[in-house]
Scaffold this motif. Structure first.
Motif, PDB file in Angstrom:
ATOM      1  N   VAL A  11       0.794  -1.232   0.000  1.00 60.46           N
ATOM      2  CA  VAL A  11       0.000   0.000   0.000  1.00 60.46           C
ATOM      3  C   VAL A  11       0.825   1.281   0.000  1.00 60.46           C
ATOM      4  CG1 VAL A  11      -1.983  -1.073   1.114  1.00 60.46           C
ATOM      5  CG2 VAL A  11      -0.242   0.019   2.518  1.00 60.46           C
ATOM      6  N   GLY A  12       2.136   1.151  -0.049  1.00 61.68           N
ATOM      7  CA  GLY A  12       3.003   2.326   0.030  1.00 61.68           C
ATOM      8  C   GLY A  12       2.730   3.372  -1.025  1.00 61.68           C
ATOM      9  N   ALA A  13       2.538   2.936  -2.247  1.00 62.57           N
ATOM     10  CA  ALA A  13       2.297   3.889  -3.331  1.00 62.57           C
ATOM     11  C   ALA A  13       1.016   4.676  -3.114  1.00 62.57           C
ATOM     12  CB  ALA A  13       2.253   3.164  -4.668  1.00 62.57           C
ATOM     13  N   ALA A  14       0.033   4.046  -2.475  1.00 63.25           N
ATOM     14  CA  ALA A  14      -1.232   4.733  -2.214  1.00 63.25           C
ATOM     15  C   ALA A  14      -1.094   5.737  -1.072  1.00 63.25           C
ATOM     16  CB  ALA A  14      -2.323   3.719  -1.886  1.00 63.25           C
ATOM     17  N   LEU A  15      -0.170   5.492  -0.168  1.00 65.27           N
ATOM     18  CA  LEU A  15      -0.016   6.353   1.003  1.00 65.27           C
ATOM     19  C   LEU A  15       1.032   7.437   0.819  1.00 65.27           C
ATOM     20  CD1 LEU A  15      -0.150   3.663   3.815  1.00 65.27           C
ATOM     21  CD2 LEU A  15      -2.011   5.097   2.975  1.00 65.27           C
ATOM     22  N   LEU A  16       2.071   7.122   0.068  1.00 67.63           N
ATOM     23  CA  LEU A  16       3.172   8.060  -0.089  1.00 67.63           C
ATOM     24  C   LEU A  16       3.325   8.471  -1.547  1.00 67.63           C
ATOM     25  CD1 LEU A  16       5.851   6.274   2.098  1.00 67.63           C
ATOM     26  CD2 LEU A  16       4.478   8.238   2.738  1.00 67.63           C
ATOM     27  N   ASP A  17       3.491   9.733  -1.755  1.00 63.83           N
ATOM     28  CA  ASP A  17       3.787  10.255  -3.081  1.00 63.83           C
ATOM     29  C   ASP A  17       5.313  10.335  -3.157  1.00 63.83           C
ATOM     30  OD1 ASP A  17       4.134  11.667  -5.407  1.00 63.83           O
ATOM     31  OD2 ASP A  17       2.885  13.374  -4.815  1.00 63.83           O
ATOM     32  N   LYS A  18       5.928   9.265  -3.676  1.00 66.54           N
ATOM     33  CA  LYS A  18       7.388   9.136  -3.659  1.00 66.54           C
ATOM     34  C   LYS A  18       8.110  10.339  -4.256  1.00 66.54           C
ATOM     35  CE  LYS A  18      11.088   5.882  -4.639  1.00 66.54           C
ATOM     36  NZ  LYS A  18      11.433   4.554  -5.143  1.00 66.54           N
ATOM     37  N   PRO A  19       7.717  10.840  -5.450  1.00 63.13           N
ATOM     38  CA  PRO A  19       8.414  12.025  -5.975  1.00 63.13           C
ATOM     39  C   PRO A  19       8.319  13.226  -5.030  1.00 63.13           C
ATOM     40  CG  PRO A  19       7.114  10.991  -7.705  1.00 63.13           C
ATOM     41  CD  PRO A  19       6.754  10.305  -6.427  1.00 63.13           C
ATOM     42  N   ARG A  20       7.160  13.397  -4.397  1.00 58.34           N
ATOM     43  CA  ARG A  20       6.997  14.520  -3.450  1.00 58.34           C
ATOM     44  C   ARG A  20       7.903  14.345  -2.239  1.00 58.34           C
ATOM     45  NH1 ARG A  20       3.588  15.667   1.051  1.00 58.34           N
ATOM     46  NH2 ARG A  20       3.328  17.900   1.292  1.00 58.34           N
ATOM     47  N   VAL A  21       7.946  13.131  -1.693  1.00 57.50           N
ATOM     48  CA  VAL A  21       8.789  12.871  -0.525  1.00 57.50           C
ATOM     49  C   VAL A  21      10.257  13.101  -0.865  1.00 57.50           C
ATOM     50  CG1 VAL A  21       9.578  11.083   1.075  1.00 57.50           C
ATOM     51  CG2 VAL A  21       7.144  11.298   0.562  1.00 57.50           C
ATOM     52  N   LEU A  22      10.701  12.577  -2.007  1.00 52.22           N
ATOM     53  CA  LEU A  22      12.096  12.776  -2.408  1.00 52.22           C
ATOM     54  C   LEU A  22      12.413  14.253  -2.611  1.00 52.22           C
ATOM     55  CD1 LEU A  22      12.535   9.774  -4.856  1.00 52.22           C
ATOM     56  CD2 LEU A  22      13.412   9.992  -2.535  1.00 52.22           C
ATOM     57  N   SER A  23      11.457  14.995  -3.183  1.00 56.89           N
ATOM     58  CA  SER A  23      11.645  16.435  -3.379  1.00 56.89           C
ATOM     59  C   SER A  23      11.734  17.155  -2.039  1.00 56.89           C
ATOM     60  CB  SER A  23      10.489  16.998  -4.209  1.00 56.89           C
ATOM     61  OG  SER A  23      10.547  18.398  -4.263  1.00 56.89           O
ATOM     62  N   LEU A  24      10.854  16.808  -1.120  1.00 60.56           N
ATOM     63  CA  LEU A  24      10.878  17.432   0.213  1.00 60.56           C
ATOM     64  C   LEU A  24      12.177  17.119   0.948  1.00 60.56           C
ATOM     65  CD1 LEU A  24       7.191  16.785   1.301  1.00 60.56           C
ATOM     66  CD2 LEU A  24       8.225  19.013   0.854  1.00 60.56           C
ATOM     67  N   LEU A  25      12.646  15.881   0.829  1.00 57.53           N
ATOM     68  CA  LEU A  25      13.918  15.531   1.461  1.00 57.53           C
ATOM     69  C   LEU A  25      15.062  16.348   0.877  1.00 57.53           C
ATOM     70  CD1 LEU A  25      13.557  11.658   1.747  1.00 57.53           C
ATOM     71  CD2 LEU A  25      13.755  13.268   3.643  1.00 57.53           C
ATOM     72  N   SER A  26      15.069  16.507  -0.441  1.00 55.08           N
ATOM     73  CA  SER A  26      16.116  17.308  -1.080  1.00 55.08           C
ATOM     74  C   SER A  26      16.047  18.758  -0.631  1.00 55.08           C
ATOM     75  CB  SER A  26      15.992  17.218  -2.599  1.00 55.08           C
ATOM     76  OG  SER A  26      16.368  15.941  -3.041  1.00 55.08           O
ATOM     77  N   GLU A  27      14.819  19.288  -0.508  1.00 60.57           N
ATOM     78  CA  GLU A  27      14.650  20.669  -0.037  1.00 60.57           C
ATOM     79  C   GLU A  27      15.170  20.848   1.378  1.00 60.57           C
ATOM     80  OE1 GLU A  27      10.574  21.841  -0.434  1.00 60.57           O
ATOM     81  OE2 GLU A  27      10.531  21.367  -2.576  1.00 60.57           O
TER      82      GLU A  27
END
Length: 128
Positions: A11-27
């Protein structure tokens, strides 16, 4: 860990928006190149530091103020979950963050039980 891995896979893909999380981590100054360096921290340092603070400090201090271990376990577990919510909420939808926070509170309570029963912080660190 195995349950977490299976749950994320299902269910990870349904709960987490991976590109958004990676972008936020980079920020936040954590680009993908830093992830291998973070592993030792999250695998070794974080469990030691958190268990020393939450079970060895907060829970142990509260334990001296109550006759029963249950109230100190509940109080420290709620605080443990709230502490994690401060980070989780930055990366996932509010409903997911709330569910994860309650799950973390449950884990915190279980770690208090382990510490209460064994009086050894090492077991809680290993389970963390």
């Amino acid at each position: 860990n195995a349950v977490t891995l299976v749950a994320y896979t299902l269910v990870g893909a349904a709960l987490l928006d991976k590109p958004r999380v990676l972008s936020l981590l980079s920020e936040q100054g954590l680009p993908p190149q830093a992830y291998p360096l973070l592993f030792p921290y999250f695998a070794l340092v974080n469990p030691l530091a958190e268990e020393y603070f939450w079970r060895g400090g907060v829970y142990a201090t509260l334990r001296h103020l109550f006759k029963s271990w249950v109230w100190p376990a509940l109080i420290s577990s709620v605080l443990f979950g709230a502490w994690h919510w401060l980070v989780i909420r930055l990366f996932v939808a509010p409903a997911v963050a709330l569910c994860a926070t309650f799950a973390i509170m449950g884990v915190g309570f279980a770690l208090c039980v382990v510490y209460e029963r064994t009086r050894r912080l090492g077991y809680a660190v290993a389970l963390h």
